[in-house]
Design a protein around this motif. Sequence first.
Motif, PDB file in Angstrom:
ATOM      1  N   SER A   1      45.853  61.458 -10.953  1.00  0.00           N
ATOM      2  CA  SER A   1      46.143  60.575 -11.760  1.00  0.00           C
ATOM      3  C   SER A   1      46.287  61.444 -13.267  1.00  0.00           C
ATOM      4  N   GLY A   2      47.070  61.003 -14.130  1.00  0.00           N
ATOM      5  CA  GLY A   2      47.325  61.681 -15.231  1.00  0.00           C
ATOM      6  C   GLY A   2      48.868  62.421 -15.577  1.00  0.00           C
ATOM      7  N   GLY A   3      49.529  62.193 -14.576  1.00  0.00           N
ATOM      8  CA  GLY A   3      51.182  62.559 -14.827  1.00  0.00           C
ATOM      9  C   GLY A   3      51.882  61.555 -15.703  1.00  0.00           C
TER      10      GLY A   3
ATOM     11  N   TRP B   1      44.979  72.716  -6.752  1.00  0.00           N
ATOM     12  CA  TRP B   1      46.325  71.815  -7.170  1.00  0.00           C
ATOM     13  C   TRP B   1      47.488  72.593  -6.591  1.00  0.00           C
ATOM     14  N   PHE B   2      48.421  72.086  -6.068  1.00  0.00           N
ATOM     15  CA  PHE B   2      49.768  72.442  -5.861  1.00  0.00           C
ATOM     16  C   PHE B   2      50.849  71.490  -6.370  1.00  0.00           C
ATOM     17  N   ARG B   3      52.223  72.026  -6.206  1.00  0.00           N
ATOM     18  CA  ARG B   3      53.108  71.204  -6.766  1.00  0.00           C
ATOM     19  C   ARG B   3      54.404  71.551  -6.021  1.00  0.00           C
ATOM     20  N   GLN B   4      55.371  70.499  -5.963  1.00  0.00           N
ATOM     21  CA  GLN B   4      56.520  70.547  -5.355  1.00  0.00           C
ATOM     22  C   GLN B   4      57.879  69.922  -6.023  1.00  0.00           C
ATOM     23  N   ALA B   5      58.519  70.834  -6.522  1.00  0.00           N
ATOM     24  CA  ALA B   5      59.679  70.343  -7.437  1.00  0.00           C
ATOM     25  C   ALA B   5      60.886  69.907  -6.592  1.00  0.00           C
TER      26      ALA B   5
ATOM     27  N   CYS C   1      46.481  67.081  -5.501  1.00  0.00           N
ATOM     28  CA  CYS C   1      45.267  67.629  -5.269  1.00  0.00           C
ATOM     29  C   CYS C   1      45.027  67.886  -3.930  1.00  0.00           C
ATOM     30  N   ALA C   2      44.111  69.112  -3.553  1.00  0.00           N
ATOM     31  CA  ALA C   2      43.884  69.400  -2.116  1.00  0.00           C
ATOM     32  C   ALA C   2      42.418  69.784  -2.146  1.00  0.00           C
ATOM     33  N   ALA C   3      42.109  69.688  -0.784  1.00  0.00           N
ATOM     34  CA  ALA C   3      40.500  70.147  -0.503  1.00  0.00           C
ATOM     35  C   ALA C   3      40.555  70.808   0.780  1.00  0.00           C
ATOM     36  N   ALA C   4      39.707  71.748   0.828  1.00  0.00           N
ATOM     37  CA  ALA C   4      39.541  72.542   2.103  1.00  0.00           C
ATOM     38  C   ALA C   4      38.111  73.277   1.902  1.00  0.00           C
ATOM     39  N   LEU C   5      37.511  73.335   3.243  1.00  0.00           N
ATOM     40  CA  LEU C   5      36.335  74.170   3.447  1.00  0.00           C
ATOM     41  C   LEU C   5      36.416  75.494   3.076  1.00  0.00           C
ATOM     42  N   ASN C   6      37.518  75.977   3.116  1.00  0.00           N
ATOM     43  CA  ASN C   6      37.631  77.468   2.768  1.00  0.00           C
ATOM     44  C   ASN C   6      38.548  77.873   1.737  1.00  0.00           C
ATOM     45  N   MET C   7      38.011  78.224   0.799  1.00  0.00           N
ATOM     46  CA  MET C   7      39.064  78.581  -0.416  1.00  0.00           C
ATOM     47  C   MET C   7      40.298  79.369   0.017  1.00  0.00           C
ATOM     48  N   ASN C   8      40.101  80.332   0.842  1.00  0.00           N
ATOM     49  CA  ASN C   8      41.177  81.214   1.374  1.00  0.00           C
ATOM     50  C   ASN C   8      42.427  80.188   1.791  1.00  0.00           C
TER      51      ASN C   8
ATOM     52  N   ARG D   1      48.160  62.140  -2.802  1.00  0.00           N
ATOM     53  CA  ARG D   1      49.352  61.563  -2.365  1.00  0.00           C
ATOM     54  C   ARG D   1      50.382  62.043  -3.692  1.00  0.00           C
ATOM     55  N   GLY D   2      49.867  62.559  -4.776  1.00  0.00           N
ATOM     56  CA  GLY D   2      50.506  63.241  -5.808  1.00  0.00           C
ATOM     57  C   GLY D   2      50.753  62.576  -6.874  1.00  0.00           C
TER      58      GLY D   2
END
Length: 123
Positions: free
Chosen positions: A7-9, A36-40, A96-103, A115-116
């Motif tokens: 949220s917040g966009g 956080w990722f983005r796609q233009a 926003c995204a999540a992963a057990l491994n930061m790499n 969902r963005g």
Amino acid sequence: QVQLVESGGGLVQAGDSLRLSCAASGRTFSHYAMGWFRQAPGKEREFVAAIRQGGDFTVYADSVKGRFTISRDNAKNTVALQMNSLKPEDTAEYYCAAALNMNIVVNNGADYWGRGTLVTVSS
């Protein structure tokens, strides 16, 4: 499973600030590195920022370093992205995204995705 809701966009002018939030539910939030990722439009998804499980280590893309700050609140199961000095080239859908491994996050991947939320910066 981890569910992520951003949220917040919104629409802002160049130079303005915006704060994105991501609420997580499902599995134990503190077990996951967050990013956080983005796609233009017309471009590939790109990594923006990541934060380690304990919040003690962060990584940023060069394009946002010094302008964006990622933070997390493990008690509230949230991660935020404070975006300052926004530029038109920051216009994108932010995920926003999540992963057990930061790499995995730093290398443009994740186990779970939101969902963005759309950020539009006008000149």
